[in-house]
Write an enzyme that holds these catalytic residues in place. Structure first.
Site, PDB file in Angstrom:
ATOM      1  N   LYS A 152       0.827  -1.220   0.000  1.00  0.00           N
ATOM      2  CA  LYS A 152       0.000   0.000   0.000  1.00  0.00           C
ATOM      3  C   LYS A 152       0.862   1.273   0.000  1.00  0.00           C
ATOM      4  CE  LYS A 152      -2.086  -1.900   3.534  1.00  0.00           C
ATOM      5  NZ  LYS A 152      -1.692  -3.314   3.309  1.00  0.00           N
ATOM      6  N   ILE A 153       1.852   1.306   0.908  1.00  0.00           N
ATOM      7  CA  ILE A 153       2.663   2.528   1.032  1.00  0.00           C
ATOM      8  C   ILE A 153       3.601   2.675  -0.166  1.00  0.00           C
ATOM      9  CG2 ILE A 153       4.396   3.716   2.439  1.00  0.00           C
ATOM     10  CD1 ILE A 153       3.088   2.311   4.914  1.00  0.00           C
ATOM     11  N   ASP A 172       9.966  -6.734  -5.189  1.00  0.00           N
ATOM     12  CA  ASP A 172       9.039  -7.303  -4.201  1.00  0.00           C
ATOM     13  C   ASP A 172       9.000  -8.800  -4.480  1.00  0.00           C
ATOM     14  OD1 ASP A 172       6.623  -8.137  -2.808  1.00  0.00           O
ATOM     15  OD2 ASP A 172       6.087  -6.026  -2.695  1.00  0.00           O
ATOM     16  N   CYS A 200       8.954  -2.297   2.819  1.00  0.00           N
ATOM     17  CA  CYS A 200       8.556  -3.683   3.081  1.00  0.00           C
ATOM     18  C   CYS A 200       8.576  -3.935   4.589  1.00  0.00           C
ATOM     19  CB  CYS A 200       9.501  -4.644   2.361  1.00  0.00           C
ATOM     20  SG  CYS A 200      11.207  -4.517   2.887  1.00  0.00           S
ATOM     21  N   PRO A 201       7.887  -4.980   5.033  1.00  0.00           N
ATOM     22  CA  PRO A 201       7.921  -5.279   6.466  1.00  0.00           C
ATOM     23  C   PRO A 201       9.264  -5.874   6.872  1.00  0.00           C
ATOM     24  CG  PRO A 201       6.638  -6.936   5.299  1.00  0.00           C
ATOM     25  CD  PRO A 201       7.055  -5.926   4.280  1.00  0.00           C
ATOM     26  N   ASN A 206      14.505 -10.992   6.294  1.00  0.00           N
ATOM     27  CA  ASN A 206      15.097  -9.823   5.620  1.00  0.00           C
ATOM     28  C   ASN A 206      15.781  -8.837   6.568  1.00  0.00           C
ATOM     29  OD1 ASN A 206      13.048  -8.311   6.753  1.00  0.00           O
ATOM     30  ND2 ASN A 206      11.909  -8.002   4.864  1.00  0.00           N
ATOM     31  N   THR A 227      11.479   4.444   5.789  1.00  0.00           N
ATOM     32  CA  THR A 227      10.334   4.729   6.668  1.00  0.00           C
ATOM     33  C   THR A 227       9.669   3.420   7.091  1.00  0.00           C
ATOM     34  OG1 THR A 227       8.913   4.959   4.732  1.00  0.00           O
ATOM     35  CG2 THR A 227       9.790   7.000   5.670  1.00  0.00           C
ATOM     36  N   SER A 228      10.372   2.282   6.889  1.00  0.00           N
ATOM     37  CA  SER A 228       9.729   0.987   7.188  1.00  0.00           C
ATOM     38  C   SER A 228      10.085   0.474   8.582  1.00  0.00           C
ATOM     39  CB  SER A 228      10.091  -0.041   6.134  1.00  0.00           C
ATOM     40  OG  SER A 228       9.203   0.079   5.058  1.00  0.00           O
ATOM     41  N   ARG A 229      11.196  -0.207   8.690  1.00  0.00           N
ATOM     42  CA  ARG A 229      11.647  -0.677   9.997  1.00  0.00           C
ATOM     43  C   ARG A 229      13.168  -0.566  10.023  1.00  0.00           C
ATOM     44  NH1 ARG A 229       7.286   0.104  11.395  1.00  0.00           N
ATOM     45  NH2 ARG A 229       5.756  -1.286  12.333  1.00  0.00           N
ATOM     46  N   ASP A 253      13.378   7.382   9.198  1.00  0.00           N
ATOM     47  CA  ASP A 253      12.301   7.580  10.173  1.00  0.00           C
ATOM     48  C   ASP A 253      12.325   6.481  11.216  1.00  0.00           C
ATOM     49  OD1 ASP A 253       9.934   8.999  11.074  1.00  0.00           O
ATOM     50  OD2 ASP A 253       8.798   7.230  10.437  1.00  0.00           O
ATOM     51  N   GLU A 258      15.707   1.502  18.014  1.00  0.00           N
ATOM     52  CA  GLU A 258      14.884   2.650  18.422  1.00  0.00           C
ATOM     53  C   GLU A 258      14.009   2.384  19.641  1.00  0.00           C
ATOM     54  OE1 GLU A 258      12.430   2.985  14.785  1.00  0.00           O
ATOM     55  OE2 GLU A 258      10.686   2.506  16.026  1.00  0.00           O
ATOM     56  N   HIS A 290      10.193   7.935  13.997  1.00  0.00           N
ATOM     57  CA  HIS A 290       9.029   7.102  13.669  1.00  0.00           C
ATOM     58  C   HIS A 290       7.744   7.948  13.639  1.00  0.00           C
ATOM     59  CE1 HIS A 290       8.157   2.585  13.587  1.00  0.00           C
ATOM     60  NE2 HIS A 290       7.157   3.201  13.007  1.00  0.00           N
TER      61      HIS A 290
HETATM   62  P1  NAI Z   1       1.902  -3.892   2.799  1.00  0.00           P
HETATM   63  O1  NAI Z   1       1.709  -5.182   3.516  1.00  0.00           O
HETATM   64  O2  NAI Z   1       0.771  -3.276   2.064  1.00  0.00           O
HETATM   65  O3  NAI Z   1       3.111  -4.048   1.746  1.00  0.00           O
HETATM   66  C1  NAI Z   1       4.330  -4.618   2.064  1.00  0.00           C
HETATM   67  C2  NAI Z   1       4.941  -5.128   0.762  1.00  0.00           C
HETATM   68  O4  NAI Z   1       6.265  -5.573   1.049  1.00  0.00           O
HETATM   69  C3  NAI Z   1       4.181  -6.312   0.158  1.00  0.00           C
HETATM   70  O5  NAI Z   1       3.930  -6.081  -1.202  1.00  0.00           O
HETATM   71  C4  NAI Z   1       5.130  -7.475   0.367  1.00  0.00           C
HETATM   72  O6  NAI Z   1       5.023  -8.449  -0.658  1.00  0.00           O
HETATM   73  C5  NAI Z   1       6.476  -6.766   0.325  1.00  0.00           C
HETATM   74  N1  NAI Z   1       7.578  -7.508   0.899  1.00  0.00           N
HETATM   75  C6  NAI Z   1       7.562  -8.467   1.870  1.00  0.00           C
HETATM   76  N2  NAI Z   1       8.810  -8.898   2.114  1.00  0.00           N
HETATM   77  C7  NAI Z   1       9.626  -8.207   1.281  1.00  0.00           C
HETATM   78  C8  NAI Z   1      11.021  -8.202   1.051  1.00  0.00           C
HETATM   79  N3  NAI Z   1      11.854  -9.021   1.719  1.00  0.00           N
HETATM   80  N4  NAI Z   1      11.525  -7.378   0.101  1.00  0.00           N
HETATM   81  C9  NAI Z   1      10.718  -6.556  -0.606  1.00  0.00           C
HETATM   82  N5  NAI Z   1       9.379  -6.512  -0.420  1.00  0.00           N
HETATM   83  C10 NAI Z   1       8.846  -7.326   0.508  1.00  0.00           C
HETATM   84  O7  NAI Z   1       2.495  -2.898   3.883  1.00  0.00           O
HETATM   85  P2  NAI Z   1       2.444  -1.305   3.900  1.00  0.00           P
HETATM   86  O8  NAI Z   1       1.177  -0.851   4.532  1.00  0.00           O
HETATM   87  O9  NAI Z   1       2.793  -0.791   2.556  1.00  0.00           O
HETATM   88  O10 NAI Z   1       3.610  -0.973   4.940  1.00  0.00           O
HETATM   89  C11 NAI Z   1       4.965  -1.256   4.635  1.00  0.00           C
HETATM   90  C12 NAI Z   1       5.785  -1.106   5.901  1.00  0.00           C
HETATM   91  O11 NAI Z   1       5.805   0.264   6.306  1.00  0.00           O
HETATM   92  C13 NAI Z   1       5.213  -1.833   7.142  1.00  0.00           C
HETATM   93  O12 NAI Z   1       5.592  -3.186   7.170  1.00  0.00           O
HETATM   94  C14 NAI Z   1       5.844  -1.063   8.295  1.00  0.00           C
HETATM   95  O13 NAI Z   1       7.072  -1.684   8.627  1.00  0.00           O
HETATM   96  C15 NAI Z   1       6.124   0.308   7.688  1.00  0.00           C
HETATM   97  N6  NAI Z   1       5.317   1.356   8.317  1.00  0.00           N
HETATM   98  C16 NAI Z   1       5.955   2.414   8.885  1.00  0.00           C
HETATM   99  C17 NAI Z   1       5.252   3.435   9.481  1.00  0.00           C
HETATM  100  C18 NAI Z   1       5.934   4.635  10.065  1.00  0.00           C
HETATM  101  O14 NAI Z   1       5.298   5.447  10.745  1.00  0.00           O
HETATM  102  N7  NAI Z   1       7.227   4.819   9.832  1.00  0.00           N
HETATM  103  C19 NAI Z   1       3.786   3.383   9.561  1.00  0.00           C
HETATM  104  C20 NAI Z   1       3.195   2.248   8.872  1.00  0.00           C
HETATM  105  C21 NAI Z   1       3.943   1.261   8.299  1.00  0.00           C
END
Ligand code: NAI
Length: 351
Positions: A152-153, A172, A200-201, A206, A227-229, A253, A258, A290
């Protein structure tokens, strides 16, 4: 009235959760949820936790003993939960999406600020220093951005980058069908991108996806946005890459260590994490704590979805829209997955 123990409370959480409350008695705790604090939830039916709570097997056992039935994560990521230990004890629900725009826009804000050195200019002009020396950037137009994770993001970030006239490469392991995205291998993305952004998560597989080897493969002078983890990036390897000029700048971020620092004011105490100290002191690193999710729209969505998740659980809905368990990662390929049969991830054993 069901009772909800709310951990790691900040003033903005209380504001939005009180507004959205659908009829729960909420006990707010400022402390994080860990095995040491889990007993505070005694007498509560549910707990609400966030990204830096440590919901390991020990914490889960205590919550279970205390009679807690459901863990409502008010975030998308769940790498801080031992889902296997929770299976059969605590139902886990989360907020899978809350304004992906909030995070994607913050990622672009970090890139723009870093590239055009807005953070330096802000400080200079406050001191009536109107020199431009050292403030040069590059056009983003026509540059290549490599997006790791096209959920999504990542997809919203891609749309934003296209608006800037950037070429997009994507990696991906589960490419989005019919997206028309230019999927490449991770190595190719690393080699060809002028900007790399992580969406990605974090999983066991990973951790340190971007390590010394990965930095060595990148185009010299790349910008990195995370901005992920934090755990997706080996911070020491990043420091070396910044020192050598291999990485031109980093917008972070999140940070791998952290958990005990972010979201808190640590300005009065010495922070002993040397890697963090070196990173924040670099002029070509912008770190935010974050905060990518922190928009009014996202906070309202988070509170609304959390109460919807709890309402579904306590009204015995046959399927919980946002339930997760440790089987979920391989759901698509798992014929035994109960959610594929439109059931809850697991059912408590009836007496
Ligand atoms: P999502 O579940 O919609 O998309 C995650 C994508 O990553 C999926 O398409 C998945 O197939 C892909 N993926 C899984 N493992 C992977 C890898 N090893 N390499 C590449 N791609 C891989 O998740 P969304 O909503 O897009 O969020 C992504 C990440 O953003 C979350 O997991 C979270 O860690 C982070 N996040 C950070 C926030 C912040 O405030 N900084 C707030 C919300 C989310």
């Amino acid at each position: 009235m069901k009772k909800l123990a709310f951990f790691d409370t900040k003033p903005y959480d209380k504001l939005w959760f009180d507004r959205a409350n659908t009829g729960y008695e909420i006990v707010y705790f400022e402390t994080k949820l860990t095995a040491r604090t889990a007993r505070l939830a005694a007498g509560c039916d549910a707990v609400c936790a966030f990204v830096n709570d440590t919901i390991d097997a020990a914490a889960i056992d205590i919550l279970y003993e205390c009679g807690v039935k459901v863990l409502a994560l008010r975030c998308a990521g769940y790498n801080n939960v031992d889902r296997k230990a929770a299976y059969g004890k605590l139902v886990i629900v989360r907020v899978p999406a809350y304004s992906p725009h909030a995070v994607a826009e913050h990622a672009m804000a970090l890139l723009l600020c870093l590239n055009r050195k807005v953070h330096k200019a802000y400080i200079r002009t406050r001191d009536f220093n109107f020199s431009l020396v050292g403030l040069g950037g590059m056009d983003l137009y026509g540059k290549t951005v490599g997006v790791i994770g096209t959920g999504k993001i990542g997809r919203v970030f891609i749309d934003i980058c296209r608006g800037f006239g950037m070429q997009v490469l994507a990696y991906d392991p589960y490419p989005a069908a019919d997206s028309g995205l230019d999927y490449v291998t991770l190595d190719e993305l690393l080699e060809r991108s002028d900007v790399i952004s992580l969406h990605c998560p974090l999983t066991k597989e990973n951790r340190h996806l971007l390590d010394g080897d990965a930095f060595a493969k990148m185009k010299k002078g790349v910008f990195l946005i995370n901005t992920s983890r934090g755990g997706l990036v080996d911070s020491e390897a990043l420091l070396e890459a910044l020192n050598s000029g291999a990485v031109r700048g980093a917008g972070l971020d999140v940070y791998e260590e952290e958990a005990d620092l972010f979201f808190e004011d640590n300005s009065d105490i010495p922070v002993l994490d040397e890697t963090l100290s070196l990173l924040v002191s670099r002029p070509n690193v912008i770190m935010t704590s974050h905060q990518a999710f922190l928009t009014e729209e996202a906070l309202a969505d988070i509170a609304r979805t959390t109460f919807m998740n709890l309402d579904e659980y306590f009204s015995d809905a046959p399927v919980l829209t946002n339930e997760i368990c440790y089987h979920c990662d391989r759901r698509k390929s798992d014929p035994d997955c109960l959610r594929n049969r439109r059931e809850r991830c697991w059912q408590p054993i009836k007496d």
